[in-house]
Scaffold this motif. Structure first.
Motif, PDB file in Angstrom:
ATOM      1  N   UNK A   1      -0.596  -8.321   1.527  1.00 28.06           N
ATOM      2  CA  UNK A   1       0.493  -7.680   0.797  1.00 28.06           C
ATOM      3  C   UNK A   1      -0.135  -6.646  -0.131  1.00 28.06           C
ATOM      4  N   UNK A   2       0.097  -5.385   0.158  1.00 28.09           N
ATOM      5  CA  UNK A   2      -0.505  -4.304  -0.606  1.00 28.09           C
ATOM      6  C   UNK A   2       0.387  -3.085  -0.525  1.00 28.09           C
ATOM      7  N   UNK A   3       0.269  -2.195  -1.502  1.00 29.90           N
ATOM      8  CA  UNK A   3       0.995  -0.924  -1.439  1.00 29.90           C
ATOM      9  C   UNK A   3       0.380  -0.005  -0.383  1.00 29.90           C
ATOM     10  N   UNK A   4      -0.828  -0.342   0.056  1.00 30.99           N
ATOM     11  CA  UNK A   4      -1.506   0.415   1.123  1.00 30.99           C
ATOM     12  C   UNK A   4      -1.471  -0.425   2.403  1.00 30.99           C
ATOM     13  N   UNK A   5      -0.819   0.117   3.436  1.00 28.40           N
ATOM     14  CA  UNK A   5      -0.672  -0.608   4.696  1.00 28.40           C
ATOM     15  C   UNK A   5      -1.198   0.240   5.848  1.00 28.40           C
ATOM     16  N   UNK A   6      -2.091  -0.324   6.621  1.00 23.08           N
ATOM     17  CA  UNK A   6      -2.518   0.309   7.869  1.00 23.08           C
ATOM     18  C   UNK A   6      -1.592  -0.178   8.981  1.00 23.08           C
ATOM     19  N   UNK A   7      -0.984   0.749   9.680  1.00 20.37           N
ATOM     20  CA  UNK A   7       0.006   0.428  10.711  1.00 20.37           C
ATOM     21  C   UNK A   7      -0.573   0.840  12.066  1.00 20.37           C
ATOM     22  N   UNK A   8      -0.710  -0.133  12.957  1.00 22.07           N
ATOM     23  CA  UNK A   8      -1.512   0.061  14.166  1.00 22.07           C
ATOM     24  C   UNK A   8      -0.727  -0.325  15.422  1.00 22.07           C
ATOM     25  N   UNK A   9      -0.739   0.574  16.395  1.00 23.81           N
ATOM     26  CA  UNK A   9      -0.318   0.251  17.759  1.00 23.81           C
ATOM     27  C   UNK A   9      -1.556   0.430  18.630  1.00 23.81           C
ATOM     28  N   UNK A  10      -2.152  -0.657  19.117  1.00 26.82           N
ATOM     29  CA  UNK A  10      -3.445  -0.525  19.811  1.00 26.82           C
ATOM     30  C   UNK A  10      -3.362   0.295  21.085  1.00 26.82           C
ATOM     31  N   UNK A  11      -2.284   0.124  21.854  1.00 30.43           N
ATOM     32  CA  UNK A  11      -2.068   0.959  23.038  1.00 30.43           C
ATOM     33  C   UNK A  11      -0.591   1.310  23.103  1.00 30.43           C
ATOM     34  N   UNK A  12      -0.257   2.523  22.737  1.00 28.40           N
ATOM     35  CA  UNK A  12       1.101   3.024  22.907  1.00 28.40           C
ATOM     36  C   UNK A  12       1.181   3.632  24.303  1.00 28.40           C
ATOM     37  N   UNK A  13       2.073   3.089  25.122  1.00 31.49           N
ATOM     38  CA  UNK A  13       2.116   3.480  26.527  1.00 31.49           C
ATOM     39  C   UNK A  13       1.453   2.435  27.408  1.00 31.49           C
ATOM     40  N   UNK A  14       1.683   1.151  27.091  1.00 29.51           N
ATOM     41  CA  UNK A  14       1.039   0.071  27.846  1.00 29.51           C
ATOM     42  C   UNK A  14       1.425   0.108  29.324  1.00 29.51           C
ATOM     43  N   UNK A  15       2.672   0.449  29.627  1.00 32.22           N
ATOM     44  CA  UNK A  15       3.081   0.503  31.039  1.00 32.22           C
ATOM     45  C   UNK A  15       2.291   1.567  31.787  1.00 32.22           C
ATOM     46  N   UNK A  16       2.038   2.713  31.154  1.00 28.81           N
ATOM     47  CA  UNK A  16       1.168   3.717  31.763  1.00 28.81           C
ATOM     48  C   UNK A  16      -0.240   3.163  31.947  1.00 28.81           C
ATOM     49  N   UNK A  17      -0.737   2.527  30.897  1.00 24.35           N
ATOM     50  CA  UNK A  17      -2.107   2.003  30.907  1.00 24.35           C
ATOM     51  C   UNK A  17      -2.326   1.037  32.061  1.00 24.35           C
ATOM     52  N   UNK A  18      -1.402   0.111  32.232  1.00 25.54           N
ATOM     53  CA  UNK A  18      -1.622  -0.913  33.257  1.00 25.54           C
ATOM     54  C   UNK A  18      -1.424  -0.373  34.674  1.00 25.54           C
ATOM     55  N   UNK A  19      -0.742   0.775  34.806  1.00 25.98           N
ATOM     56  CA  UNK A  19      -0.587   1.387  36.126  1.00 25.98           C
ATOM     57  C   UNK A  19      -1.637   2.456  36.419  1.00 25.98           C
ATOM     58  N   UNK A  20      -2.521   2.735  35.453  1.00 27.81           N
ATOM     59  CA  UNK A  20      -3.557   3.742  35.673  1.00 27.81           C
ATOM     60  C   UNK A  20      -3.140   5.157  35.334  1.00 27.81           C
TER      61      UNK A  20
END
Length: 261
Positions: free
Chosen positions: A75-94
């Motif tokens: 809990x902090x006023x500073x937050x790191x917001x992360x999406x490790x892979x945006x576009x997972x459907x693309x990723x898994x299909x190559x």
């Protein structure tokens, strides 16, 4: 500038993420599961977010973390917001159109963002007051600027899935907007918004997105001269939906999406 160190650190996180994601891209043994919301998740999604979290916990122990795969820590006023892979459907299909999204929020404002798409050999980034940039690294970069298209009939619009607009009861309004535009293409996911920042597309939009889908995108679009709101004009990543434009078209787009009657 105030967040230069944070932006440099976000690039370090993105470098680590790229190593994780590229090593598993098109891997024959990639493991794919289905999450509770019926969307796919790969072992690469989880491993990449875990690696980012380890580095953040070590280097920024007072900051909190919000991630797609493992929720919120701290809990902090500073937050790191992360999406490790945006576009997972693309990723898994190559398909090479996927990226790691890393945003830093202070209170309710996103002050820095990095979007790293290593399979496209591209990265985009911005911190408040420093402009938006794209290239392979901090030392090899060009400035991002939105287009100056001023009318819908000259505009290029990018979107994701028509079924999402239908689910939210906005398909008629969305289709009417596409008819008013010069060109429509479904580039999808993070790429739509980076193309707005690049000036290659004038409008990008989706009716439902989470904070981790949007946080990193917001400063890049805005520092490139554009606007980023929700469907009802909510600022930044706070509306649960996204409309990003070159700014000049924004009010016309929001008005077109208002339900008839």
């Amino acid at each position: 500038m105030a967040h230069d160190d944070d932006l440099r650190f976000a690039h370090v996180l993105a470098d680590d993420a790229d190593s994780q994601t590229l090593s598993r891209f098109r891997a024959a043994d990639l493991k794919v599961d289905t999450k509770a919301d019926l969307t796919p998740v790969t072992d690469a999604d989880r491993a990449t977010e875990e690696a980012i979290r380890r580095t953040l916990t070590r280097a920024r122990p007072r900051d909190s973390i919000v991630g797609e795969e493992f929720g919120t820590d701290g809990y902090s006023s500073r937050r790191w917001v992360v999406d490790p892979i945006d576009g997972t459907k693309n990723y898994l299909r190559g398909v090479p159109v996927w990226a790691t999204l890393i945003g830093l929020m202070v209170e309710d404002q996103v002050v820095a963002g990095v979007v790293s798409a290593p399979a496209l050999n591209r990265r985009w980034w911005a911190a408040r007051g420093t402009g938006a940039w794209t290239g392979r690294s901090l030392s090899s970069a060009t400035r991002c600027r939105v287009s100056d298209v001023a009318t819908l009939d000259d505009a290029s619009l990018s979107y994701s899935e028509l079924s999402e607009w239908e689910k939210h009861g906005l398909l008629p309004e969305f289709l009417e907007l596409t008819r008013a535009c010069w060109r429509t293409r479904a580039y999808g996911d993070f790429w739509s918004y980076m193309l707005v920042a690049d000036g290659a597309v004038d409008i990008a939009m989706e009716p439902e997105l989470a904070l981790y889908d949007m946080a990193a995108l917001v400063p890049i679009v805005e520092e490139a001269g554009g606007r980023f709101t929700g469907l009802h004009g909510e600022p930044g990543p706070h509306g649960g939906s996204a409309v990003a434009t070159n700014g000049r078209l924004h009010d016309d787009v929001l008005a077109a999406l208002e339900p008839a009657g």
